[in-house]
Motif scaffolding. Structure first.
Motif, PDB file in Angstrom:
ATOM      1  N   SER A 125       0.844  -1.197   0.000  1.00  0.00           N
ATOM      2  CA  SER A 125       0.000   0.000   0.000  1.00  0.00           C
ATOM      3  C   SER A 125       0.878   1.244   0.000  1.00  0.00           C
ATOM      4  CB  SER A 125      -0.933  -0.010   1.210  1.00  0.00           C
ATOM      5  OG  SER A 125      -0.194   0.134   2.402  1.00  0.00           O
ATOM      6  N   ALA A 126       0.238   2.391   0.050  1.00  0.00           N
ATOM      7  CA  ALA A 126       0.942   3.671   0.021  1.00  0.00           C
ATOM      8  C   ALA A 126       1.891   3.780   1.213  1.00  0.00           C
ATOM      9  CB  ALA A 126      -0.057   4.815   0.036  1.00  0.00           C
ATOM     10  N   SER A 127       2.986   4.465   1.026  1.00  0.00           N
ATOM     11  CA  SER A 127       3.968   4.602   2.105  1.00  0.00           C
ATOM     12  C   SER A 127       3.786   5.888   2.904  1.00  0.00           C
ATOM     13  CB  SER A 127       5.386   4.549   1.533  1.00  0.00           C
ATOM     14  OG  SER A 127       5.577   5.597   0.607  1.00  0.00           O
ATOM     15  N   GLY A 128       2.932   6.778   2.460  1.00  0.00           N
ATOM     16  CA  GLY A 128       2.715   8.034   3.166  1.00  0.00           C
ATOM     17  C   GLY A 128       1.374   8.051   3.875  1.00  0.00           C
ATOM     18  N   VAL A 129       0.770   9.219   3.931  1.00  0.00           N
ATOM     19  CA  VAL A 129      -0.537   9.367   4.571  1.00  0.00           C
ATOM     20  C   VAL A 129      -1.589   8.667   3.721  1.00  0.00           C
ATOM     21  CG1 VAL A 129      -2.315  11.017   5.277  1.00  0.00           C
ATOM     22  CG2 VAL A 129       0.098  11.547   5.663  1.00  0.00           C
ATOM     23  N   ALA A 130      -2.413   7.858   4.384  1.00  0.00           N
ATOM     24  CA  ALA A 130      -3.451   7.112   3.667  1.00  0.00           C
ATOM     25  C   ALA A 130      -4.738   7.077   4.478  1.00  0.00           C
ATOM     26  CB  ALA A 130      -2.998   5.683   3.382  1.00  0.00           C
ATOM     27  N   VAL A 131      -5.845   7.172   3.768  1.00  0.00           N
ATOM     28  CA  VAL A 131      -7.161   6.906   4.325  1.00  0.00           C
ATOM     29  C   VAL A 131      -7.556   5.547   3.764  1.00  0.00           C
ATOM     30  CG1 VAL A 131      -9.586   7.603   4.404  1.00  0.00           C
ATOM     31  CG2 VAL A 131      -7.789   9.348   4.456  1.00  0.00           C
ATOM     32  N   VAL A 132      -7.662   4.563   4.658  1.00  0.00           N
ATOM     33  CA  VAL A 132      -8.040   3.210   4.253  1.00  0.00           C
ATOM     34  C   VAL A 132      -9.500   3.026   4.655  1.00  0.00           C
ATOM     35  CG1 VAL A 132      -7.557   0.751   4.469  1.00  0.00           C
ATOM     36  CG2 VAL A 132      -5.683   2.410   4.662  1.00  0.00           C
ATOM     37  N   ALA A 133     -10.348   2.879   3.673  1.00  0.00           N
ATOM     38  CA  ALA A 133     -11.785   2.747   3.927  1.00  0.00           C
ATOM     39  C   ALA A 133     -12.204   1.289   3.850  1.00  0.00           C
ATOM     40  CB  ALA A 133     -12.574   3.571   2.912  1.00  0.00           C
TER      41      ALA A 133
ATOM     42  N   VAL B 237     -13.217   4.262   8.508  1.00  0.00           N
ATOM     43  CA  VAL B 237     -11.972   4.526   7.797  1.00  0.00           C
ATOM     44  C   VAL B 237     -10.831   4.496   8.806  1.00  0.00           C
ATOM     45  CG1 VAL B 237     -13.069   5.936   6.003  1.00  0.00           C
ATOM     46  CG2 VAL B 237     -12.102   7.053   8.022  1.00  0.00           C
ATOM     47  N   HIS B 238      -9.659   4.134   8.321  1.00  0.00           N
ATOM     48  CA  HIS B 238      -8.451   4.160   9.149  1.00  0.00           C
ATOM     49  C   HIS B 238      -7.506   5.178   8.522  1.00  0.00           C
ATOM     50  CE1 HIS B 238      -4.558   1.990  10.552  1.00  0.00           C
ATOM     51  NE2 HIS B 238      -4.907   2.920  11.402  1.00  0.00           N
ATOM     52  N   LEU B 239      -7.125   6.170   9.300  1.00  0.00           N
ATOM     53  CA  LEU B 239      -6.172   7.184   8.865  1.00  0.00           C
ATOM     54  C   LEU B 239      -4.818   6.794   9.439  1.00  0.00           C
ATOM     55  CD1 LEU B 239      -5.496   9.912   7.560  1.00  0.00           C
ATOM     56  CD2 LEU B 239      -6.220  11.001   9.696  1.00  0.00           C
ATOM     57  N   ARG B 240      -3.813   6.689   8.559  1.00  0.00           N
ATOM     58  CA  ARG B 240      -2.508   6.242   9.034  1.00  0.00           C
ATOM     59  C   ARG B 240      -1.382   6.877   8.229  1.00  0.00           C
ATOM     60  NH1 ARG B 240      -2.104   0.128   6.613  1.00  0.00           N
ATOM     61  NH2 ARG B 240      -2.101   0.760   4.437  1.00  0.00           N
ATOM     62  N   ALA B 241      -0.199   6.853   8.824  1.00  0.00           N
ATOM     63  CA  ALA B 241       1.037   7.304   8.176  1.00  0.00           C
ATOM     64  C   ALA B 241       2.196   6.752   8.993  1.00  0.00           C
ATOM     65  CB  ALA B 241       1.106   8.828   8.120  1.00  0.00           C
ATOM     66  N   PRO B 242       3.344   6.550   8.354  1.00  0.00           N
ATOM     67  CA  PRO B 242       4.510   6.065   9.097  1.00  0.00           C
ATOM     68  C   PRO B 242       4.868   7.010  10.248  1.00  0.00           C
ATOM     69  CG  PRO B 242       4.925   5.994   6.734  1.00  0.00           C
ATOM     70  CD  PRO B 242       3.636   6.741   6.936  1.00  0.00           C
TER      71      PRO B 242
ATOM     72  N   GLU C  90     -10.135  16.661   4.855  1.00  0.00           N
ATOM     73  CA  GLU C  90      -9.616  17.876   5.491  1.00  0.00           C
ATOM     74  C   GLU C  90      -8.855  17.520   6.768  1.00  0.00           C
ATOM     75  OE1 GLU C  90     -12.873  20.604   6.009  1.00  0.00           O
ATOM     76  OE2 GLU C  90     -13.102  20.881   3.842  1.00  0.00           O
ATOM     77  N   TYR C  91      -9.418  16.595   7.539  1.00  0.00           N
ATOM     78  CA  TYR C  91      -8.711  16.140   8.739  1.00  0.00           C
ATOM     79  C   TYR C  91      -7.407  15.454   8.342  1.00  0.00           C
ATOM     80  CZ  TYR C  91      -7.606  14.195  13.243  1.00  0.00           C
ATOM     81  OH  TYR C  91      -6.955  13.888  14.418  1.00  0.00           O
ATOM     82  N   ALA C  92      -7.434  14.631   7.312  1.00  0.00           N
ATOM     83  CA  ALA C  92      -6.236  13.931   6.859  1.00  0.00           C
ATOM     84  C   ALA C  92      -5.147  14.908   6.423  1.00  0.00           C
ATOM     85  CB  ALA C  92      -6.575  12.967   5.719  1.00  0.00           C
ATOM     86  N   ARG C  93      -5.542  16.011   5.830  1.00  0.00           N
ATOM     87  CA  ARG C  93      -4.551  17.021   5.415  1.00  0.00           C
ATOM     88  C   ARG C  93      -3.891  17.646   6.643  1.00  0.00           C
ATOM     89  NH1 ARG C  93      -6.970  21.122   1.602  1.00  0.00           N
ATOM     90  NH2 ARG C  93      -7.844  21.895   3.529  1.00  0.00           N
ATOM     91  N   ALA C  94      -4.683  17.976   7.675  1.00  0.00           N
ATOM     92  CA  ALA C  94      -4.117  18.516   8.923  1.00  0.00           C
ATOM     93  C   ALA C  94      -3.236  17.473   9.608  1.00  0.00           C
ATOM     94  CB  ALA C  94      -5.236  18.979   9.849  1.00  0.00           C
ATOM     95  N   TYR C  95      -3.681  16.228   9.565  1.00  0.00           N
ATOM     96  CA  TYR C  95      -2.921  15.108  10.117  1.00  0.00           C
ATOM     97  C   TYR C  95      -1.574  14.984   9.403  1.00  0.00           C
ATOM     98  CZ  TYR C  95      -1.990  10.042  10.787  1.00  0.00           C
ATOM     99  OH  TYR C  95      -1.444   8.819  11.056  1.00  0.00           O
ATOM    100  N   ALA C  96      -1.569  15.097   8.101  1.00  0.00           N
ATOM    101  CA  ALA C  96      -0.334  15.003   7.320  1.00  0.00           C
ATOM    102  C   ALA C  96       0.652  16.097   7.727  1.00  0.00           C
ATOM    103  CB  ALA C  96      -0.638  15.104   5.825  1.00  0.00           C
ATOM    104  N   ASP C  97       0.129  17.271   8.072  1.00  0.00           N
ATOM    105  CA  ASP C  97       0.979  18.395   8.462  1.00  0.00           C
ATOM    106  C   ASP C  97       1.448  18.325   9.910  1.00  0.00           C
ATOM    107  OD1 ASP C  97       0.737  19.445   5.913  1.00  0.00           O
ATOM    108  OD2 ASP C  97      -0.891  20.816   6.461  1.00  0.00           O
ATOM    109  N   SER C  98       0.883  17.419  10.699  1.00  0.00           N
ATOM    110  CA  SER C  98       1.239  17.309  12.116  1.00  0.00           C
ATOM    111  C   SER C  98       2.562  16.563  12.278  1.00  0.00           C
ATOM    112  CB  SER C  98       0.132  16.580  12.886  1.00  0.00           C
ATOM    113  OG  SER C  98       0.114  15.211  12.532  1.00  0.00           O
TER     114      SER C  98
END
Length: 136
Positions: free
Chosen positions: A6-14, A71-76, A98-106
């Motif tokens: 799967s993706a190695s960065g920020v992902a929303v897994v539904a 959904v599962h929001l995840r990132a390394p 929108e939450y995932a974008r803020a999450y990516a920036d955290s």
């Protein structure tokens, strides 16, 4: 069933097999709520370049069946979140992304409450620590 890369960065897994609601599994066309959520997430992401770095992925059953449309929001190296009880559609998809974008920036996955889109408030089920870490 087997694992696939799967993706190695920020992902929303539904979850693509989730029910529409606690009462209804399929819609009038015979589609599950999770499948509709995947469609909505992909459409919203495709329509807004701000979400280009967020992978939209799907898998059958996140085992959160009581909480439908999950959904599962995840990132390394970031805390992950499972959210659910969404009405599958554009409004929910927009809030999740929108939450995932803020999450990516955290730094480590914690988004200040004041930055949460209204559409995700009350939808968090659990947070999961990243491999090798726990939250202090």
């Amino acid at each position: 069933m087997a694992l696939k890369p799967s993706a190695s960065g920020v992902a929303v897994v539904a979850c693509n097999t989730c029910r529409h609601s606690a009462e209804v599994r399929d819609d009038a066309d015979g589609k599950r709520g999770g499948a509709r959520m995947v469609e909505a997430l992909r459409q919203v992401a495709a329509d807004d370049p701000a979400f280009a770095s967020i992978a939209i992925e799907e898998m059958p059953c996140l085992f959160a069946c009581q909480d439908f449309c999950t959904v599962h929001l995840r990132a390394p190296d970031k805390v992950g979140y499972v959210m659910g009880r969404f009405v599958p559609g554009e409004e929910a998809a927009q809030a999740i992304l929108e939450y995932a974008r803020a999450y990516a920036d955290s730094d480590w996955g914690q988004v200040p409450f004041k930055q949460w889109p209204q559409g995700v408030k009350g939808h968090f089920i659990t947070r999961t620590p990243p491999a090798g870490f726990v939250v202090e």
